[in-house]
Design a protein around this motif. Structure first.
Motif, PDB file in Angstrom:
ATOM      1  N   ILE A   1      30.583  29.565 -58.745  1.00  0.00           N
ATOM      2  CA  ILE A   1      31.687  30.014 -57.888  1.00  0.00           C
ATOM      3  C   ILE A   1      32.064  28.868 -56.962  1.00  0.00           C
ATOM      4  O   ILE A   1      31.544  28.758 -55.853  1.00  0.00           O
ATOM      5  CB  ILE A   1      31.326  31.275 -57.084  1.00  0.00           C
TER       6      ILE A   1
ATOM      7  N   GLY B   1      33.689  26.509 -54.203  1.00  0.00           N
ATOM      8  CA  GLY B   1      34.330  26.757 -52.904  1.00  0.00           C
ATOM      9  C   GLY B   1      33.594  27.773 -52.058  1.00  0.00           C
ATOM     10  O   GLY B   1      33.827  27.865 -50.860  1.00  0.00           O
ATOM     11  N   VAL B   2      32.748  28.582 -52.662  1.00  0.00           N
ATOM     12  CA  VAL B   2      32.030  29.582 -51.867  1.00  0.00           C
ATOM     13  C   VAL B   2      30.618  29.060 -51.594  1.00  0.00           C
ATOM     14  O   VAL B   2      29.832  28.825 -52.502  1.00  0.00           O
ATOM     15  CB  VAL B   2      31.966  30.944 -52.597  1.00  0.00           C
TER      16      VAL B   2
ATOM     17  N   MET C   1      36.516  36.513 -51.202  1.00  0.00           N
ATOM     18  CA  MET C   1      35.556  35.450 -50.919  1.00  0.00           C
ATOM     19  C   MET C   1      35.881  34.202 -51.742  1.00  0.00           C
ATOM     20  O   MET C   1      35.902  33.088 -51.235  1.00  0.00           O
ATOM     21  CB  MET C   1      34.149  35.960 -51.266  1.00  0.00           C
ATOM     22  N   ILE C   2      36.189  34.422 -53.004  1.00  0.00           N
ATOM     23  CA  ILE C   2      36.476  33.293 -53.890  1.00  0.00           C
ATOM     24  C   ILE C   2      37.782  32.611 -53.467  1.00  0.00           C
ATOM     25  O   ILE C   2      37.865  31.390 -53.382  1.00  0.00           O
ATOM     26  CB  ILE C   2      36.541  33.752 -55.365  1.00  0.00           C
TER      27      ILE C   2
ATOM     28  N   GLY D   1      37.318  30.775 -50.178  1.00  0.00           N
ATOM     29  CA  GLY D   1      36.553  29.552 -50.419  1.00  0.00           C
ATOM     30  C   GLY D   1      37.448  28.467 -50.987  1.00  0.00           C
ATOM     31  O   GLY D   1      37.375  27.306 -50.606  1.00  0.00           O
ATOM     32  N   PHE D   2      38.348  28.899 -51.843  1.00  0.00           N
ATOM     33  CA  PHE D   2      39.282  27.980 -52.493  1.00  0.00           C
ATOM     34  C   PHE D   2      40.246  27.354 -51.470  1.00  0.00           C
ATOM     35  O   PHE D   2      40.653  26.199 -51.594  1.00  0.00           O
ATOM     36  CB  PHE D   2      40.048  28.788 -53.545  1.00  0.00           C
TER      37      PHE D   2
END
Lengths: 249, 481
Positions: A90, A92-93, B447-448, B451-452
């Motif tokens: 995953i 970026g997380v 969340m993904i 985060g991106f």
């Protein structure tokens, strides 16, 4: 803890599990072995609730309730953990953020207070030390760019932090060198206790040198064709699967 | 693993919570574009002759232009004669002299949008100019800002109060001949914000303009001009919303930034115009020209979070004219449902040792189409220019699209240009992985996505970074079942 009765399941109308019966009690470790294509990973996927697998018959009871009735996240919150054969990246997380969210989702479900960043870090760092993991792990995105061994160790770290009642390890040993294998086995052994149970799915006997199972089951063509104690695993190591398959036929 | 279809299909139904209409009597110009409309607007604003002339020149030029077809977006031809070019809440008497005299219904509208205009209920330390349809209805903190010598008011007011400044800079960065929509804007712009930061002044608070389209069948054509004198510093934020309507509405704005020697302008946008429905009915056409010019050692930084509009077409750009000047562009563009975005930037390096950074994050969900289009241009004299570009695309589901159109033109061999691009997809397997750790699907997607977008959110002023994250979450709501 887990009661599987005559479970039938498949993908796209193709039957894979053709009547699985398995009973796992608290305090036990069960190993499920079998050749490729026997349905081992399908069983893990059905237990975790992965989409795309259709259950066509039978039932699975977990702590007395219908497990198949629950969404994947509900199963996780009820204490069912699956260590993935191929842990997902995953990007970026941040790993620490991901793991804290998971820990808190489960704590919340159990009516426990959520961990703040400080307390979480304390807890996770202690676990990492036990497992021999470096702290830089936490800063990296979840599994992104991890080596095969790092990914598997990350699974074990998550398992240690989430403290499940029932852990299903889907070929966690595949592709691991001996050191990584020890770390994985060590993590599983630490979780062993009178209230927990583990189902260890593996193709090789090797892992069972480190995680000593109470029961060994051989899966072939969607059915458990033989169950025994740990000596069955050693017999398989010596003779392969063919003789059992012939006997079953 | 199966393709990401089933659960992610439902990813698309989110509610737009700013879709209400304020029932207020407004005064609208009858639809149609021509000399009469331009004269009406100019007269309404009591404009000086030079500005009317400028508008008329723009109108005549516009009449010769064709609507551009190069953007990677599809929409039926716009009937420019069916749009009303001016709408404003009807004033009682001479119009409000202070916010206390503003129609309570309008104040209520902004309260509902989370933009309190009463200074006692204000956002901490942020001055707000509120533009409702074609008119600015009020600006907060004017006196406090005036003490620092900062001018922050509507552009109509600036034309009256500071005509010399407006005349000196208007159209210097985006000339009236610039492009189809900028030219249209030059002819009919109604309001917008004006900011002037005097020499050596650090603006004491964040400045912000909140744009709201309310009336039906009207376009909003605002014009914003920010002038930062030598060594000054300002951070400015704009937010936008509109009611839900079945027909499309046009928003064609122009923003000009002037950063004189050693000045620093940070311009942030959180754009949440009504995006239209699942089928692509309604929503705002957001066709915007934004450009800034940097003199020696100056810096302009654009940060945008684009979640709304049926179609977004904008390229906030920086002309790095002065030596050692710096341009930055940080962008998050989300297209969900049937939204389309063609957005990016232009960095034009003219001075020596000029530097630019581009970080673009495109997220496509539903049937959304997201294009990054960017130009990095290095002129002959721009020795040692540097650019770093990074464009990442994230796809959610299998009916959306991401496209990248990077253009690089270099005429100086000492330039150093880097470009990186990635495309990734939120897979069913990633979501399942999160589910298996106890996380809800929606939380997993958020969340993904967050985060991106992290690198861009970091650039927003603190309180807006939180807003932007929430906005993104809302825009993705209901997306997964």
């Amino acid at each position: 803890m887990l009661e599987i009765k005559n479970l039938l399941a498949g993908i796209d109308n193709k039957p894979i599990l053709k009547g699985i019966n398995l009973s796992v009690n608290a305090g036990e470790v069960h190993a499920i072995m079998g050749p490729n294509g026997s349905g081992k990973s399908t069983l893990a996927s059905v237990l975790a609730g992965r989409e795309g697998f259709d259950v066509t018959g039978g039932e699975v009871r977990y702590k007395g309730n219908d497990l198949l009735d629950l969404a994947p996240e509900e199963r996780a919150r009820e204490g069912v953990f699956m260590a993935f054969q191929y842990p997902v990246e995953i990007p970026g997380v941040n790993s620490a953020y991901f793991l804290r969210s998971a820990v808190n989702a489960i704590r919340k479900h159990r009516g426990e207070e959520e961990l703040d960043a400080m307390n979480f870090l304390k807890a996770v760092k202690a676990k990492m030390k036990e497992l021999g993991l470096g702290e830089e792990f936490l800063k990296r995105p979840v599994n992104a760019g991890f080596s095969g061994g790092e990914k598997k160790r990350n699974e074990i770290l998550q398992m240690a932090m989430l403290n499940p009642w029932l852990a299903v390890l889907d070929e966690t040993d595949s592709g691991l060198d001996i050191d990584a294998l020890r770390i994985v086995a060590d993590g599983v052994n630490r979780l062993r206790g009178p209230k927990n149970a583990q189902v260890v799915i593996t193709h090789y006997q090797r892992l069972l040198d480190y995680i000593v199972p109470d029961f060994v089951h051989v899966l072939h063509d969607g059915r458990i064709i033989r169950s025994g104690d740990k000596s069955l695993a050693l017999e398989l190591e010596e003779k392969g699967y063919d003789w059992l398959v012939k006997e079953a036929a | 693993m199966r393709a990401d279809t089933d659960t992610i299909d439902e990813f698309v139904a989110s509610d737009y919570k700013y879709g209400f209409v304020t029932d207020i009597e407004s005064e609208s110009l009858k639809p149609g574009l021509g000399e009469e409309a331009v004269r009406f607007i100019s007269a309404k604003k009591n404009e000086p002759e030079w500005l009317l002339e400028w508008r008329m020149k723009a109108l005549r030029h516009w009449e010769k232009l064709e609507c551009p077809t190069w953007p990677h977006v599809k929409y039926p031809p716009i009937d420019f004669q069916a749009i009303s070019y001016y709408s404003a809440p009807k004033k009682k008497g001479d119009g409000p002299k202070s916010l206390d005299e503003v129609d309570p219904k309008l104040l209520e509208t902004y309260e509902k949008l989370g933009v309190p205009l009463h200074e006692r209920a204000r956002l901490a330390g942020v001055a707000v100019d509120a533009v409702f349809d074609s008119e600015s209805i009020g600006t907060t903190f004017k006196e406090d800002l005036a003490k620092a010598g900062v001018v922050f008011c509507s552009i109509s007011e600036a034309v009256q109060e500071h005509p010399e400044l407006v005349r000196k800079y208007l159209g210097t960065v985006v000339p009236y001949t610039d492009n189809f929509y900028a030219t249209l804007n030059s002819a009919v712009f109604s309001d917008g914000s004006f900011v002037y930061i005097p020499k050596g002044t650090r603006c004491p608070m964040e400045l912000s303009t909140y744009f709201r389209i309310n009336a039906a069948n009207t376009g909003q054509f605002e014009r914003t001009l920010i002038v930062a004198e030598e060594g000054s510093h300002v951070s400015y934020l704009e937010g936008c919303t509109a009611p839900m309507r079945d027909e499309n509405q046009l928003h064609a704005a122009v923003v000009e930034l002037v950063a004189l020697d050693n000045a620093d302008i940070k311009y942030s946008t959180v754009q949440n115009w009504y995006p239209g429905d699942e089928e692509g009915r309604g929503g705002i056409y957001n066709f915007v020209t934004k450009r800034g010019i940097c003199r020696t050692n100056a810096k302009i930084s654009w940060t945008q979070v684009e979640t709304g509009s049926a179609i977004t077409w904008k390229y906030p750009s920086v002309i790095l004219q002065g030596d050692n000047s710096v341009g930055e562009f940080y962008s998050v563009a989300l297209t969900n449902k049937a939204q389309q975005a063609d957005t990016g930037t232009k960095m034009v390096h003219l001075g020596k040792h000029t530097r630019s950074t581009i970080v673009s994050k495109g997220i496509s969900a539903g049937r959304g189409q997201n294009s990054y289009r960017g130009l990095v241009q290095v002129g002959k004299k721009a020795a040692n220019a540097r650019n770093y570009s990074q464009c990442d695309s994230l796809l959610i589901g299998d009916r959306c699209g991401a496209h990248t159109f990077p253009y690089i033109e270099v005429k100086n061999t000492t330039a150093n240009i880097e470009h990186e691009a990635t495309t990734s997809k939120i897979g069913e397997d990633q979501i399942f992985y999160c589910n298996q750790r106890g996380l809800e699907t929606q939380d997993a997607v958020n969340m993904i996505v967050n985060g991106f977008c992290k690198e861009v959110f970091r650039e927003l002023p603190m309180e807006f970074a939180v807003e932007a994250q929430k906005l993104l979450d809302v825009s993705l709501e209901g997306s997964v079942g």
